[in-house]
Scaffold this motif. Sequence first.
Motif, PDB file in Angstrom:
ATOM      1  N   LYS A   1      -5.538   8.689   2.221  1.00 38.16           N
ATOM      2  CA  LYS A   1      -6.111   7.385   1.881  1.00 38.16           C
ATOM      3  C   LYS A   1      -5.028   6.554   1.228  1.00 38.16           C
ATOM      4  O   LYS A   1      -4.138   7.071   0.560  1.00 38.16           O
ATOM      5  N   SER A   2      -5.097   5.274   1.432  1.00 40.92           N
ATOM      6  CA  SER A   2      -3.994   4.484   0.918  1.00 40.92           C
ATOM      7  C   SER A   2      -4.378   3.856  -0.426  1.00 40.92           C
ATOM      8  O   SER A   2      -5.530   3.579  -0.700  1.00 40.92           O
ATOM      9  N   VAL A   3      -3.383   3.718  -1.257  1.00 45.49           N
ATOM     10  CA  VAL A   3      -3.583   3.202  -2.602  1.00 45.49           C
ATOM     11  C   VAL A   3      -2.855   1.865  -2.679  1.00 45.49           C
ATOM     12  O   VAL A   3      -1.697   1.773  -2.286  1.00 45.49           O
ATOM     13  N   GLU A   4      -3.543   0.864  -3.177  1.00 45.86           N
ATOM     14  CA  GLU A   4      -2.904  -0.443  -3.261  1.00 45.86           C
ATOM     15  C   GLU A   4      -2.159  -0.559  -4.588  1.00 45.86           C
ATOM     16  O   GLU A   4      -2.770  -0.613  -5.647  1.00 45.86           O
TER      17      GLU A   4
ATOM     18  N   SER B   1      -4.356   9.993  -8.848  1.00 45.65           N
ATOM     19  CA  SER B   1      -4.765   9.391 -10.122  1.00 45.65           C
ATOM     20  C   SER B   1      -5.208  10.515 -11.037  1.00 45.65           C
ATOM     21  O   SER B   1      -5.812  11.491 -10.602  1.00 45.65           O
TER      22      SER B   1
ATOM     23  N   CYS C   1      -9.155  12.181 -11.337  1.00 44.09           N
ATOM     24  CA  CYS C   1     -10.066  12.294 -10.211  1.00 44.09           C
ATOM     25  C   CYS C   1     -10.485  13.726  -9.924  1.00 44.09           C
ATOM     26  O   CYS C   1     -11.195  13.999  -8.981  1.00 44.09           O
TER      27      CYS C   1
ATOM     28  N   ASN D   1      -3.017  -3.425 -13.000  1.00 46.13           N
ATOM     29  CA  ASN D   1      -3.538  -2.750 -11.804  1.00 46.13           C
ATOM     30  C   ASN D   1      -3.145  -3.457 -10.502  1.00 46.13           C
ATOM     31  O   ASN D   1      -3.972  -3.666  -9.631  1.00 46.13           O
TER      32      ASN D   1
ATOM     33  N   ASN E   1       0.838  -1.202   0.000  1.00 52.34           N
ATOM     34  CA  ASN E   1       0.000   0.000   0.000  1.00 52.34           C
ATOM     35  C   ASN E   1       0.865   1.241   0.000  1.00 52.34           C
ATOM     36  O   ASN E   1       1.885   1.295   0.670  1.00 52.34           O
TER      37      ASN E   1
ATOM     38  N   SER F   1      -1.318   7.932   0.123  1.00 50.99           N
ATOM     39  CA  SER F   1      -1.398   9.088  -0.760  1.00 50.99           C
ATOM     40  C   SER F   1      -0.937  10.314   0.013  1.00 50.99           C
ATOM     41  O   SER F   1      -1.096  10.422   1.216  1.00 50.99           O
TER      42      SER F   1
END
Lengths: 527, 330, 495, 275
Positions: free
Chosen positions: A288-291, B2, B5, A490, A275, A278
């Motif tokens: 918020k965390s991005v995987e 991203s 967004c 992804n 993770n 951000s």
Amino acid sequence: MTLLSVKNLSVSIHEQPIIKNVSFNLRAGEILALTGESGSGKSISALALMGLLPHGSKKEGIINFEGKDLNKISEPNFCKLRGKKISMVFQEPMTALNPVQSIGKQISETLIQHKACAPNELKNRVRKAMDRVGLRDINPSRFPHQLSGGQRQRVVIAMAICLEPSILIADEPTTALDVTTQSKILNLIQEFAEKDGISIILITHDLAIVANISNYLLLMREGILVDQGQPKKVFRDLSHPYTKKLFSASSKQVSFRETNLSKEKLLEVRAVSVNYRSHERGIFSKGKSVEAVSNVSLDIRKGERLGLVGESGCGKSTLTRTILGLQSASSGYIKFEGQEVSKYANSFKKNIQVVFQDPYGSFNPRQKIGRLITEPFFTLGREAPPETEQKIIAQKMLKEVGLSSESIEKYIHEFSGGQRQRIAIARALVIKPKLIIFDEAVSALDVSIRSQILKLISDLTERYGLSYLFISHDLTVIENITENCLVMKNGKIVERGQTKHILRDPKNEYTLSLINAAPKFPNFLHA
Amino acid sequence: MSPICGGHNLTGIFMINYFFRRLFTFVLSLALASIVIFSLVEIAPGDPASFMLGINAQADTIAALRAELGLDQPKISRYLAWISGMLTGDFGISYTYRTNVTEMVGDRLWVSLPLALYALLLSTVIALPTGIYAAAKRGKAGDFTVISATQIGIAIPNFWFAIILVGIFAIKLQWFSAGGFSGWQNGVLNGIASLTLPAIALALPQAAILSRIMRSALIETLGEDYIRTARAKGLSSWQTIWAHALRNALIPVLTIIGLQFSFLLAGAIIIEQVFYLPGLGRLVFQAITQRDLIVVESVVMLLVFAVILVNFIVDIAYMLVDPRLRQDSI
Amino acid sequence: MKYHFKLLLSAGILAASMGIQTVQAAKTSITIALQLEPPHLDPTSAAAGAIDSVLYSNVFEGLTRFASDGAVIPGLAKSWEISGDGKEYIFHLNSSVTFHDGSTMDSSDVKFSLDRARAEDSTNAQKALFSGIENVEVLSSDKVKVTLASPNGSFLFNMAWGDAVIVAPETIGEIKTNPIGTGAFKFSNWVQGDKIELLRNDQYWGTPAHLESATFKFISDPSAAFSAMMAQDIDAFAGFPAPENLVQFEADNRFQVLVGNTEGETILSTNNKMPPLDNVKVRKAIAHAIDRQAIIDGAMFGYGTPIGTHFAPHNPDYVDLKANSNYDPELSKKLLSEAGFSEGFTTTLKLPPPSYARRGGEIIASQLRAVGIETEISNLEWAQWLEEVFRGKDYGLTIVSHTEPMDIGIYARPEYYFQYDSSEFQAVIEALNVESNTQKRSNLLKKAQRIISKDYVNGYLFELAFPTVANAKITGLWENAPTQATDLTDVKWTD
Amino acid sequence: MIRPSTSLQFGILFCLAPLAMATISFFWQPFDITELNISNRLKSVSLTHPFGTDHFGRDMLTMIMVGARTSIAVAFVAVGIGILIGVPLGLFAATCRGSIIDDGVMRFNDLVFAFPSLVIAILITAIAGPSAFNAIIAIGIFNIPVFARISRAAALSLWQREFILSAQVAGKTGFRISIEHILPNLMHILIVQATIQFSLGILAEAGLSYIGLGAQPPTPSWGRMLADAQTMVSLAPRLAIVPGIAIILTVLGLNLLGDGLRDALDPKLRGSIKK
């Protein structure tokens, strides 16, 4: 009908000749491919046609367009041609747009500059141009950073074609893009030639693209036009030795001997997720965390050559960093020879090495090769051989990768890109690791050099009985050098299996689109 | 991060969030600064009361004055009193002048602020065109001239330049007065006239620095790909500079202008001395020698506040200039 | 049209034209510059001479006052009677004296002022001046009696100080920013850091002033002072800080230069308790190592009168004792080796900000080096000097000008920063304090001068000069500075 | 434009002159400036005194020579302080990039930058007394954030480079990588910045000395010479002009040197044509 005729064009920058005596004609509606390896002068030729050469350059010769010599006309007159009669698309969509202006404004600028329409029509014209390049759903008030690379390239194209120029020069328009995006952009360019009768000068290093879409090709090498003709004919005859060399490098399979894999697992990656937090966070809330990597498992057995394919941003670099211990996994574990790997375990580090993509950034420019190559000995700690011995090993390794042992006293800037990648391989091999990770190790290289490096990798790994993980966005490379492969999208592995099988008969839709999008030499050549 | 967004709502929330984060560090910096200033001033040897009463004063007289000034209070309570006063806009009473510091600072600001703005205006008016010109003509004679001039401009100490200006324009030609400030109540033009020589002296090195930064920022921007894109659209090189390069190049220039402003506000001490202007710099200089601690603390705090505020504003201004910053973090 | 034209003019030309206007309009007003700005405007609660420089005699007056030659003459008190034992003074006040706010000045104001100065919580910088007062009694509205604990020969002199001016109880609260006095000028405006403006007091009880208004400007930087004077931004500069520039003003017929004397004895103060300076031979060696004329020339560009003791040379009681400490480096070296310092020694030389100290210090250091005495120079601000040198007595040598008038009494205070402790001298001063016979006082003063000179308490350098540069058309300025004052009552423009 | 070599040449020339003067003054001085000769004061230009004498009768040439020592030493040590504290701070912050420590270092930088340098310098001398040493401290403190900031910024971009990754793969610690790989690669930036700060240091020393807070007598420095000369500008202009020009030429030289070095040391320009 000849639209543009170039005679004896020569360009020199700061007294150094870059292109010499280039002559060619461009006919209406034609796609003229200008190809060659890096440093061949193809981009400079394009800039010479646009009259946008960098400071300190001098050009000679005649560029005849609509009865005028573009080398002679005044700058203000040239301005009236640019964007209206001759336009250009560049390689880097990420930087080709002004970051502080909305895309609509940037597109309309072409229209305003050439007073193409009344102010009240502007909006419509911008909309039309954007629709034309496939940006139907995008609001013109967006800023460049809000768009993907492919979308940005479309914006640049929209700016270039909104006045329906006679000539569109596209300088490596797809090189910086993912393969699936690449094919769409190429289709779009092809469409302009066919439907709108715009003549295209397409600059590309990729012979497969040349073969597929151009009507005529010019092959340059070190500023000289070495071969030209219709692609069909040129690639079938391969009359010029350089053409032949390039062609075989682009299409030939590297000889690849299949070996029997042992069952013993060298590296075991189990359910690893990574993770990222951000950076957009509040004062009180954490971001918020991005995987980036999501639940990935993979094994590498002793002697196995495993490929990992994915487009940019799919998480493959994060995975590499995690395996190397430079990044910690949020969940899952990694075992090496059955032992769980912690970040600082030297027993693991001395058995794994890495070769990176960028031959220019991989070396400390302030150290001599000898010191650079022996750096991995540090992982051995007290087991490391004395310095004199390290030096001997380094010299031996340099010879192994095809460089002279005197190179040890040189600095990295004295070497070319290909040589640097050889040095990188030498560095990876110097402590005889069990596993090497090649992270896009040949992506930055020209095609002829790329095949040499691939051959070297193949030879050496065989000789040393190495296993490797070969990461690439390029299916053809993976095909040539791995027996098994994984496809990543992804952050997830979407397909895995034998490379041959996957390429021939992909199960996953994404893999299929990747394969279809990759430029291949058309069938007419094999006939 | 991203790419797609960026709805307007999200951007808005992010901006507010960013604003508060910056505000938080802003306040924190001020708090830290106040402690540093207070401690620095407090450890300075010398007692305001003894200073004021001179060499014949008796010990009991000094003690009486110390009590009157509140100097016999413990340090902590003096610090708290100072801070809480500042928060309500009350900077306290000057030990030596015995007047309200807020008023005194206010009066001085009427000299220092216009002087800083005047110098900044001069420096910007000189620097931006020359910088742009040099960048556009890079490598040519015009560029060489500008570069040489800026090199020399940076090398000249401004107080030295000031002395020369006074010698020529005040003493020899008598065009301007040699110093002092006639006050705004005698007419705006009078006020401007008396600030002209100091402003020129202050502006010269600033203009040289700014001009160089303008030039190099512009040259760097002119090397960007989107400049080539603009040229390919048919814009002439000057049009490209105006329409595309300038706005992007102005970002670093803006930072420097912000820094210069705060420098000019605080750094004019020597110039104010040469021209005996009743400005903030001279006030603080004098206050230090007289151990007028409360004035020193308050003015230094005010200057620090100004710098941090300018940085804060510049940061927020960036966000307005550069759409990327509205989304990405810095 | 004219307005537009004005706007179009460059600021420079405008400023020039304004300059001409000021010259024409300047007949009844004056802009006079001083080096130091008063910290506040209460002469009775600070040592700052700058307060007196602006307000003494102009705004505030005392019972007695100094004349320009330093003599004590009647002020608000037109006459006085002294009782036979010298303990009671009855002052007769001038009638019809009013404060600037219109209220009358009477004996209750005198009582208030004197009581305030000597009170327990007084912040008067010269509280010692009032310490001998036992009682102040109002006899009638224009008669006041002051009773002293013991006779004091210098009481009338003390009452002439700026610290003893008469103030009113109603206006004392705001005196620091809005001084209300009885003088020929009233305070009008103060732009802090810049200037103070005074207006003529048309209700003045005495001879009214010639000038309608006066502006005091404060220019601390010596080079700015020169520029301002040269550019004629100011009409006069009292106490011009850069003696090196006086030659130029003298040569310029636009200006006049008045070089007066002051009460400022500039001395090389010596710490009489710090070895080896506690040895009188060493102090004598230092005294003979100093070339006064070189210091006066080098630091003051020739302005200043050499002195041999702590006394103003223009005072009738002055004794010329320079011969005790004539410039004789050879003798100095001899004395040093007699004292056991043939190899010399090292001491500190701490210098306050004025240029007489900073420049003089460099010259003295070089002269002392010539006889083998090394000095470590450190430059101090006044606040530091007061703390380190004056109060802390942490110094070997320092240079300072003692500007208080008739202050030889400080040598009788063993705790004073010289740390000079001589019972012989103390006895002389004690006798002096109770003596009111003029001739006997004079003898005592002369004796005191001789004692400190032969004890080589300090190195006596020169009497500070008081240079005033002014527009050639101004008359009536004080040439001398018996106290720090810029008395404007008699100043006027001539055509 | 000045070609790199030209500005480098001029830079070296202008910098060597004061350096040479300072060095020579250690072995030989035309006159003894510790001995004041008041009768010889304010002598104008002559063969024995090429720049004349000052208000104490000292030879101006000797004063300039000896003054160069102080000016150079003050600026040099102040830059040294900035480098010795600022660079490790910046490298450390870059090594812990994104962490609280990094944030703290940056905030510290901002805070120091926010203080009006001259006012703080005055305060420092008020606390510790005016001296060349305290001037060094005052100037040096404000050099710290300069070097911390640029070394952090440069180090951050280096940390993204792949050769740092290889070093990390080799198991080297952040500290070791900073010393071995980061520091040598930002040396050229530091050298250029050091010449700029050096020139600013000379100007700062002059400014502080001008208001009497720099070098103290009898030590001459260019700034102090200017301060001494300020009231004598109209009497003997050369007293202000000579040290003024010495300062201008040295600062000019340092700036030219910085420009020249920037071009000469830029690795982009080495071995290949710039793109």
